[in-house]
Every structure is written in structure tokens, then in C-alpha cells.
Design a protein around this motif. Structure first.
Motif, PDB file in Angstrom:
ATOM      1  N   SER A  10      10.333   7.506   3.451  1.00 37.81           N
ATOM      2  CA  SER A  10      10.662   6.415   2.505  1.00 37.81           C
ATOM      3  C   SER A  10      10.610   5.082   3.223  1.00 37.81           C
ATOM      4  O   SER A  10      10.136   4.094   2.694  1.00 37.81           O
ATOM      5  CB  SER A  10      12.071   6.574   1.923  1.00 37.81           C
ATOM      6  OG  SER A  10      12.309   7.872   1.527  1.00 37.81           O
ATOM      7  N   LYS A  11      11.128   5.077   4.467  1.00 41.40           N
ATOM      8  CA  LYS A  11      11.202   3.819   5.198  1.00 41.40           C
ATOM      9  C   LYS A  11       9.785   3.344   5.553  1.00 41.40           C
ATOM     10  O   LYS A  11       9.478   2.162   5.406  1.00 41.40           O
ATOM     11  CB  LYS A  11      12.039   4.025   6.461  1.00 41.40           C
ATOM     12  CG  LYS A  11      12.445   2.750   7.142  1.00 41.40           C
ATOM     13  CD  LYS A  11      13.697   2.957   7.985  1.00 41.40           C
ATOM     14  CE  LYS A  11      14.059   1.693   8.747  1.00 41.40           C
ATOM     15  NZ  LYS A  11      13.194   1.450   9.907  1.00 41.40           N
ATOM     16  N   SER A  12       8.931   4.256   5.983  1.00 37.47           N
ATOM     17  CA  SER A  12       7.595   3.814   6.366  1.00 37.47           C
ATOM     18  C   SER A  12       6.819   3.356   5.139  1.00 37.47           C
ATOM     19  O   SER A  12       6.022   2.424   5.194  1.00 37.47           O
ATOM     20  CB  SER A  12       6.865   4.910   7.156  1.00 37.47           C
ATOM     21  OG  SER A  12       6.217   5.805   6.297  1.00 37.47           O
ATOM     22  N   ILE A  13       7.097   4.007   3.988  1.00 37.98           N
ATOM     23  CA  ILE A  13       6.482   3.582   2.733  1.00 37.98           C
ATOM     24  C   ILE A  13       6.957   2.181   2.352  1.00 37.98           C
ATOM     25  O   ILE A  13       6.182   1.325   1.926  1.00 37.98           O
ATOM     26  CB  ILE A  13       6.824   4.606   1.616  1.00 37.98           C
ATOM     27  CG1 ILE A  13       5.957   5.850   1.741  1.00 37.98           C
ATOM     28  CG2 ILE A  13       6.714   4.023   0.230  1.00 37.98           C
ATOM     29  CD1 ILE A  13       4.535   5.688   1.255  1.00 37.98           C
ATOM     30  N   GLU A  14       8.267   1.962   2.532  1.00 33.92           N
ATOM     31  CA  GLU A  14       8.825   0.652   2.197  1.00 33.92           C
ATOM     32  C   GLU A  14       8.213  -0.433   3.066  1.00 33.92           C
ATOM     33  O   GLU A  14       7.977  -1.546   2.633  1.00 33.92           O
ATOM     34  CB  GLU A  14      10.342   0.656   2.420  1.00 33.92           C
ATOM     35  CG  GLU A  14      11.139   1.329   1.342  1.00 33.92           C
ATOM     36  CD  GLU A  14      11.432   0.402   0.183  1.00 33.92           C
ATOM     37  OE1 GLU A  14      10.782   0.582  -0.855  1.00 33.92           O
ATOM     38  OE2 GLU A  14      12.292  -0.500   0.306  1.00 33.92           O
ATOM     39  N   GLU A  15       7.976  -0.096   4.330  1.00 32.42           N
ATOM     40  CA  GLU A  15       7.486  -1.115   5.256  1.00 32.42           C
ATOM     41  C   GLU A  15       5.968  -1.146   5.318  1.00 32.42           C
ATOM     42  O   GLU A  15       5.391  -1.956   6.047  1.00 32.42           O
ATOM     43  CB  GLU A  15       8.094  -0.867   6.648  1.00 32.42           C
ATOM     44  CG  GLU A  15       9.588  -1.164   6.638  1.00 32.42           C
ATOM     45  CD  GLU A  15      10.312  -0.584   7.836  1.00 32.42           C
ATOM     46  OE1 GLU A  15       9.650   0.056   8.686  1.00 32.42           O
ATOM     47  OE2 GLU A  15      11.539  -0.795   7.909  1.00 32.42           O
ATOM     48  N   GLY A  16       5.335  -0.257   4.560  1.00 31.26           N
ATOM     49  CA  GLY A  16       3.873  -0.251   4.530  1.00 31.26           C
ATOM     50  C   GLY A  16       3.248   0.186   5.841  1.00 31.26           C
ATOM     51  O   GLY A  16       2.175  -0.260   6.212  1.00 31.26           O
ATOM     52  N   LYS A  17       3.960   1.049   6.581  1.00 35.22           N
ATOM     53  CA  LYS A  17       3.427   1.496   7.878  1.00 35.22           C
ATOM     54  C   LYS A  17       2.633   2.780   7.716  1.00 35.22           C
ATOM     55  O   LYS A  17       2.835   3.534   6.777  1.00 35.22           O
ATOM     56  CB  LYS A  17       4.586   1.755   8.837  1.00 35.22           C
ATOM     57  CG  LYS A  17       5.165   0.480   9.400  1.00 35.22           C
ATOM     58  CD  LYS A  17       6.149   0.814  10.510  1.00 35.22           C
ATOM     59  CE  LYS A  17       6.834  -0.455  10.993  1.00 35.22           C
ATOM     60  NZ  LYS A  17       8.237  -0.218  11.281  1.00 35.22           N
ATOM     61  N   ASP A  18       1.785   3.046   8.697  1.00 37.96           N
ATOM     62  CA  ASP A  18       1.023   4.283   8.703  1.00 37.96           C
ATOM     63  C   ASP A  18       1.850   5.360   9.393  1.00 37.96           C
ATOM     64  O   ASP A  18       1.986   5.361  10.613  1.00 37.96           O
ATOM     65  CB  ASP A  18      -0.300   4.063   9.436  1.00 37.96           C
ATOM     66  CG  ASP A  18      -1.160   5.326   9.427  1.00 37.96           C
ATOM     67  OD1 ASP A  18      -0.644   6.400   9.070  1.00 37.96           O
ATOM     68  OD2 ASP A  18      -2.339   5.213   9.775  1.00 37.96           O
ATOM     69  N   PHE A  19       2.424   6.275   8.607  1.00 38.40           N
ATOM     70  CA  PHE A  19       3.328   7.259   9.214  1.00 38.40           C
ATOM     71  C   PHE A  19       2.563   8.257  10.071  1.00 38.40           C
ATOM     72  O   PHE A  19       3.135   8.920  10.904  1.00 38.40           O
ATOM     73  CB  PHE A  19       4.141   7.979   8.133  1.00 38.40           C
ATOM     74  CG  PHE A  19       3.395   9.109   7.522  1.00 38.40           C
ATOM     75  CD1 PHE A  19       2.312   8.863   6.719  1.00 38.40           C
ATOM     76  CD2 PHE A  19       3.748  10.421   7.797  1.00 38.40           C
ATOM     77  CE1 PHE A  19       1.586   9.896   6.191  1.00 38.40           C
ATOM     78  CE2 PHE A  19       3.018  11.461   7.270  1.00 38.40           C
ATOM     79  CZ  PHE A  19       1.936  11.199   6.460  1.00 38.40           C
ATOM     80  N   THR A  20       1.230   8.360   9.896  1.00 40.83           N
ATOM     81  CA  THR A  20       0.489   9.300  10.749  1.00 40.83           C
ATOM     82  C   THR A  20       0.508   8.802  12.193  1.00 40.83           C
ATOM     83  O   THR A  20       0.321   9.572  13.121  1.00 40.83           O
ATOM     84  CB  THR A  20      -0.988   9.461  10.302  1.00 40.83           C
ATOM     85  OG1 THR A  20      -1.609   8.172  10.319  1.00 40.83           O
ATOM     86  CG2 THR A  20      -1.096  10.037   8.914  1.00 40.83           C
ATOM     87  N   GLU A  21       0.723   7.491  12.337  1.00 38.86           N
ATOM     88  CA  GLU A  21       0.836   6.952  13.695  1.00 38.86           C
ATOM     89  C   GLU A  21       2.285   6.914  14.140  1.00 38.86           C
ATOM     90  O   GLU A  21       2.601   7.164  15.291  1.00 38.86           O
ATOM     91  CB  GLU A  21       0.237   5.544  13.755  1.00 38.86           C
ATOM     92  CG  GLU A  21      -1.268   5.593  13.797  1.00 38.86           C
ATOM     93  CD  GLU A  21      -1.906   4.244  13.480  1.00 38.86           C
ATOM     94  OE1 GLU A  21      -1.201   3.211  13.543  1.00 38.86           O
ATOM     95  OE2 GLU A  21      -3.107   4.242  13.168  1.00 38.86           O
ATOM     96  N   SER A  22       3.198   6.601  13.191  1.00 38.19           N
ATOM     97  CA  SER A  22       4.605   6.428  13.582  1.00 38.19           C
ATOM     98  C   SER A  22       5.303   7.751  13.897  1.00 38.19           C
ATOM     99  O   SER A  22       6.067   7.827  14.838  1.00 38.19           O
ATOM    100  CB  SER A  22       5.395   5.710  12.491  1.00 38.19           C
ATOM    101  OG  SER A  22       4.646   4.670  11.934  1.00 38.19           O
ATOM    102  N   PHE A  23       5.075   8.780  13.078  1.00 42.19           N
ATOM    103  CA  PHE A  23       5.815  10.034  13.305  1.00 42.19           C
ATOM    104  C   PHE A  23       4.889  11.244  13.307  1.00 42.19           C
ATOM    105  O   PHE A  23       4.971  12.087  12.422  1.00 42.19           O
ATOM    106  CB  PHE A  23       6.873  10.284  12.221  1.00 42.19           C
ATOM    107  CG  PHE A  23       7.502   9.057  11.672  1.00 42.19           C
ATOM    108  CD1 PHE A  23       8.465   8.383  12.397  1.00 42.19           C
ATOM    109  CD2 PHE A  23       7.117   8.570  10.427  1.00 42.19           C
ATOM    110  CE1 PHE A  23       9.041   7.242  11.882  1.00 42.19           C
ATOM    111  CE2 PHE A  23       7.681   7.426   9.920  1.00 42.19           C
ATOM    112  CZ  PHE A  23       8.647   6.763  10.648  1.00 42.19           C
ATOM    113  N   PRO A  24       4.004  11.332  14.288  1.00 46.82           N
ATOM    114  CA  PRO A  24       3.055  12.457  14.259  1.00 46.82           C
ATOM    115  C   PRO A  24       3.734  13.814  14.448  1.00 46.82           C
ATOM    116  O   PRO A  24       3.104  14.845  14.221  1.00 46.82           O
ATOM    117  CB  PRO A  24       2.098  12.150  15.419  1.00 46.82           C
ATOM    118  CG  PRO A  24       2.830  11.194  16.280  1.00 46.82           C
ATOM    119  CD  PRO A  24       3.800  10.464  15.436  1.00 46.82           C
ATOM    120  N   ASP A  25       5.015  13.821  14.855  1.00 42.87           N
ATOM    121  CA  ASP A  25       5.658  15.115  15.125  1.00 42.87           C
ATOM    122  C   ASP A  25       6.535  15.601  13.982  1.00 42.87           C
ATOM    123  O   ASP A  25       7.126  16.672  14.048  1.00 42.87           O
ATOM    124  CB  ASP A  25       6.548  15.008  16.373  1.00 42.87           C
ATOM    125  CG  ASP A  25       5.715  14.591  17.577  1.00 42.87           C
ATOM    126  OD1 ASP A  25       4.559  15.046  17.657  1.00 42.87           O
ATOM    127  OD2 ASP A  25       6.215  13.794  18.387  1.00 42.87           O
TER     128      ASP A  25
END
Lengths: 268, 318
Positions: A232-247
Motif C-alpha cells: 500500500s505504501k509503495s503504491i501511495e508513493e508511486g514506487k516500483d516495489f519490484t525494486e524496493s522489496f524483491p524479497d
């Protein structure tokens, strides 16, 4: 110059609709995450956001509100990266004020969608994901009418586990059958929440509804995506979660859905 | 009247009878002559029909899945707890009716009586109407464009035998389109108390909700206040709170401050709410001591106060 009847979609290999009878189950989130996962897998991806009254995709991909430009072959989609591997078109880009309400009845929405489908210069894409509003009404009929001149590979249905949601998705399945859209599979979103403090899993919106629905209707179950505040947080911030939390478990779930989807598209 | 033409511009539109899709419509002459631009006679009929309804409350949100139906259902239950009040709940979500299940009325059918359709009763003083009661199977999809949906909403208001009511609660679908314009238009000759706006804490929801607020301002619909739903989750095992839908832009609280709207309350996420809704029970009765039930009761109290103050205001200005 050679004229192509397919127009702007002529170089788009696969078109996939993301549908759900129910609102707020994560259609836009799953669309965004799938697009990022597809790009991660080396594909060129486009997203067409036809939710005219509540466009969420621009914020989820953090593209702000750029001006949409015209070229000879139509509207130029907005690219999220320099490599132009993720293209996006949304009505969010065409509004002067982000808080402005699009108070439109059906016919006006239909005209807008007709333009959206036929006038965007997508160029070459492996997959075009079409994010839709909830329901089985004007937007859905219009997007299908216009896309069917080209091709529609099928639809992914998104639900949350509780019966109130799967009930609406059953109606969407009927819609697909009546309109001749192949169901590529069902995704269960918001499936369980693991407390970050004690690791206890709570099924906030019940459990297993998506898989049950898939069995009941003879559709493929693509997988479940847990409720994840990081997502939800990465969606809110418009971040690419495949890079932020690959694990994370969420990333694994989405990658697996993405692989199944690609297989199903390529074997069809 | 022709309500089935797929690209019908609407009988009230400037383009009525003039667009290419009007060709061949049996109603084209009528539309082109301008006769249909006169106010719909149904508006006056609805006004007369609902003159015995004291309070009308709309439940709105630009965003789907934030809990409009859950809230509407529990507002109805809470108001009907006072046995002296007559309460009705109307579901105008034509394509995704959730109210029958949440109220435990799945499979019920509407009956025709001398004075119109009879609503389905949960209790003696709690009536419910939804398109779900007109469908023969839970798989039935209502694949309708706007004009047909509008016709249905008109029938719900005009042709249902509502009787004398203290409260009529109207649950709506997400968005700012046909259903919303129609309900406001059809209720324009009656007195609508106002709208309760439901949101969740994240900005992705709030950005749609702000559009809905703008819609209310455009159509001059008073806003009773905003409810923040799914606001934090208390782990049942360790009692720590997690923000599953994080209020990254300050949540409903900051939005209400900025837009000068009352925040009626925040309802936490509680798995028992979803379960009660699936089972068609009121979680206010199932778990009356939960923080969510307490939050609900305080919100319902504020809405009741708003409605009764509005009555006194009107009496004093009359």
C-alpha cells in the motif's frame, strides 16, 4: 504510407482486461504491479486506464499530471521511464484540476473511451493492460466494442476473499461469458494480513473466496496477494516495489501471477 | 420512452434527437421537438410519493470498496434499533448490489402489491429494496448502460410502496455518473438531508473522494460529514495497531480540515465486520462492545443530531 486497419493497436501483441464487479478490491493496484512485474520480465507494457470517474493509475506510478502530446498517429502515451518500456494513458492526464469531478453520463464516457482505445499511439507493446472501473456497464461495453475491432486476449478478474466481493465478481464472470471474453484467471487480493509485530496472520476480509470462486466457475486461479502495508505504501508513493522489496511474499505472489499470465498468453 | 438505445445522448440533452445514434429511434421526433427537455414528470411524482419520508440520507464515495454498503446497512440497523422509527434502505448500485447479502436477504424476491412493489423487510420497521431482489440467480449480471439504470432508479423511488418513513438511506455505487446524477435529480423536488461520504485513509482513495465532494458541491447536495473506514487494524493476538491502508497524506482528518467538512468518525478494520457482512448479520449486535461498534454508534448519533437540527432549523425559518 501503408495504411493499417488496426490503427494504433496494430503493434500490440496482447490485450488483457483487468476486471472486477466490485470496487476497491485492487484492480488498479494489481494492474500496476503486474505491469511492473512484466517490465521486470523484460516486456514492453502499456496501461490504459478507462476509469473515467476515478483514475488511480497515474498516482500509483507517480507520473504526476504531464501534458499529453499529439503526434501524427494520435495521442502519445506517457512513459514512466527513459527506456519507454512502460507506457500509460489515463483520463487523469486530461483534467485541469485533479479534484475536478468527471460528472458524465454514459454517452459522454463512451465517446471518450472510443477515442482512448483508437487514438493512442502505443507503438510496439508486448502487453496492453486495460484497467477498468467497477461494474458491468457503459465503460465495459464501450471498451470491449472498441477493442474487439482489434483483439482482446482475455480478462483477469480481481476479487477480495469475502463473499460480498466474490458475489459481484460472479456477475462479472457472467458478463465475460455473455460478451465472449476469455477469462484468463482470478486473482485474490487482500488475502490475509501478517501482523508485523507478532507475525500472526489475520484474515481481515475472510479467506479462500477467490480460489472457491475459481473452482465454482471453472476458471484458473492465478494466485493470492496478501494485504501488505509495504505494498500500500509503495503504491501511495508511486514506487516500483519490484525494486524496493524483491524479497517480500507479495513480490513472489505477483511474479508468479505474471509468469502464469505470460504462459497463458503465449500458448493461446 | 426509448431507454434502450446504446448511445442515447439522454432525452434532456441539447443533442437529444439530433445525434447519429438517434436515427431510427422511435422517440427521435419527440426528442428533437424539445418536448423531452421539459422536467421529467416523474420528479413531481417522486416528490409526492416521498412526502411521507422525513429524512433522506445518501451514502456516497468516489471510490469503490471503501465500505459504503457496509456503512449504509449498519446505519439502517442502528436507526431501526429504536423500534418507534421506520427505516428503509435503498440500494441504487445496479451493477453490483451488495445490500441483499449484507442484510441477510439473499434470494428474497420483491412482491407486487396494489400500491407498487413491496420492499423486503428485515424487521418490522426496516425495509430494503435492491435490484438484487429482481434477479433470478446470483450469477445474473446487469449489463446495462446509463439510461436503463436511470429508469430502474426512477422506478425504485416512484413505484416502491415505501409507506411512512422516518429515514430513507440510499446506498450508491462508486463514481460520479449516471446513478448519482439520477438520484439527485429524481430527489430534487423532495428534501434531502444530505450525504455521508465514506473513505479509507490512503491518498489513492481520498483523491477519488475529493471528486465526489466536488460533485456534491456542484449539485448543491449538503454534506453531513465524512467517515474514515478501515482506519488502522488492531492485531487480535498482540493488540498492536497497524496502518494497513496508511494515511500518507493525513487521511480523512487532514482532508476534512482542508475542505472544512465535519469528520464524523473513524472506524477501525475488524475481521468480524467482514464476516458479519458475509453472514448477513449486524455486527453491531454480534460484537456490540468492539471499538468498531462504538465508533459506529457515535457516528450514527451525529447523523441523527444533524437530521433533527435540520428539522428545527427549517421550522424556525418557516
Amino acid at each position: 504510407m501503408e495504411q493499417n486497419n488496426d490503427g494504433s493497436l496494430s503493434q500490440v501483441r496482447h490485450v488483457v482486461l483487468v476486471l472486477s464487479g466490485k470496487g476497491g478490491v485492487g484492480k488498479s493496484t494489481i494492474t500496476t504491479e503486474l505491469a511492473l512485474a512484466l517490465r521486470h520480465a523484460g516486456k514492453k507494457v502499456g496501461i490504459l486506464d478507462v476509469d473515467l470517474c476515478g483514475p488511480s493509475i497515474p498516482r500509483m506510478l507517480c507520473v504526476g499530471r504531464p501534458d499529453v502530446h499529439q503526434c501524427d498517429s494520435g495521442w502519445v502515451p506517457v512513459y514512466t521511464d527513459a527506456q519507454k518500456s512502460l507506457a500509460l494513458m489515463s483520463i487523469g492526464f486530461l483534467l485541469e484540476d485533479p479534484d475536478e469531478a468527471v460528472v458524465w453520463r454514459g454517452p459522454k464516457k463512451n465517446a471518450m473511451i472510443g477515442q482512448f482505445v483508437s487514438d493512442v499511439a502505443w507503438g510496439e507493446l508486448d502487453v496492453l493492460l486495460v484497467d477498468t472501473p467497477p461494474g458491468t456497464s457503459d465503460e465495459h461495453l464501450s471498451v470491449l466494442e472498441n477493442l474487439k475491432k482489434h483483439r482482446v486476449d482475455g480478462a483477469i478478474l480481481v476479487t477480495t476473499p469475502q463473499a460480498v466481493s466474490t458475489g459481484d465478481v460472479r456477475r462479472e464472470i457472467t458478463f465475460c461469458k455473455k460478451t465472449g471474453v476469455r477469462i484468463l484467471g482470478i486473482v485474490e487480493n487482500m488475502s490475509g494480513f501478517v501482523c508485523p509485530h507478532c507475525s500472526e496472520c489475520s484474515n481481515i476480509f475472510s479467506k479462500g473466496g477467490g480460489e472457491e470462486l475459481a473452482k465454482l466457475t471453472g476458471s484458473m486461479f492465478l494466485g493470492s496477494v496478501p494485504l501488505d502495508p509495504l505494498l500500500s505504501k509503495s503504491i501511495e508513493e508511486g514506487k516500483d516495489f519490484t525494486e524496493s522489496f524483491p524479497d517480500s511474499a507479495t513480490f513472489r505472489a505477483i511474479s508468479s501471477i505474471c509468469r502464469t499470465l505470460l504462459n497463458s498468453l503465449e500458448t493461446a | 420512452m426509448c431507454l434502450i438505445l446504446s448511445d442515447c445522448p439522454g432525452t434532456q440533452s441539447e443533442q437529444a434527437g439530433k445525434t447519429s445514434s438517434c436515427q431510427g429511434c422511435p422517440n427521435q421526433k419527440n426528442c428533437a421537438s424539445g418536448a423531452t427537455k421539459a422536467p421529467d414528470p416523474a420528479i413531481a411524482e417522486i416528490g409526492a410519493k416521498l412526502s411521507t419520508v422525513k429524512h433522506k440520507i445518501l451514502v456516497l464515495s468516489g471510490k469503490g470498496g471503501v465500505g459504503k454498503s457496509t456503512f449504509s446497512a449498519h446505519l439502517a440497523h442502528a436507526l431501526a434499533n429504536d423500534g418507534t422509527k421506520e427505516v428503509a434502505l435503498l440500494d441504487v448500485d445496479i451493477c453490483g448490489p451488495s445490500i441483499p447479502r449484507i442484510m441477510g436477504l439473499e434470494g428474497e424476491q420483491v412482491h407486487q402489491s396494489g400500491s407498487g412493489w413491496s420492499p423486503v423487510y428485515v424487521e418490522e420497521n426496516l425495509a430494503v429494496m435492491s435490484i438484487g431482489f429482481l434477479l433470478s440467480s446470483p450469477d445474473d449480471a446487469v449489463i446495462w448502460r446509463g439510461p436503463k439504470k436511470n429508469g430502474m432508479i426512477k422506478q425504485f423511488l416512484r413505484d416502491v410502496d415505501w409507506g411512512d418513513l422516518d429515514y430513507l438511506i440510499v446506498d450508491t455505487p462508486p463514481g460520479t455518473s449516471d446513478e448519482h446524477l439520477s438520484i439527485v435529480q429524481y430527489l430534487s423536488s423532495t428534501h434531502v438531508d444530505g450525504a455521508v461520504i465514506i473513505t479509507t485513509p490512503q491518498e489513492v482513495a481520498l483523491q477519488d473522494v475529493r471528486k465526489e465532494i466536488r460533485f456534491c458541491q456542484k449539485v448543491k447536495l449538503p454534506i453531513i460529514g465524512v467517515v474514515e473506514n478501515m482506519s488502522g487494524f488492531v492485531c487480535p493476538s498482540c493488540k498492536n495497531t497497524s496502518q494497513i491502508f496508511p494515511p500518507t497524506s493525513g487521511g480523512a482528518e487532514r482532508m476534512c480540515e482542508n475542505l472544512k467538512l465535519p469528520l464524523l468518525g473513524k472506524v477501525p478494520l475488524d475481521p468480524r465486520i467482514a464476516r458479519s457482512c458475509d453472514e448477513g448479520k449486524s455486527f453491531l449486535n454480534e460484537v456490540p462492545d468492539s471499538p468498531a461498534a462504538k465508533a459506529y454508534h457515535s457516528i450514527v448519533q451525529s447523523i441523527q443530531d444533524y437530521c433533527s437540527n435540520r428539522v428545527t432549523d427549517e421550522q424556525s425559518t418557516d
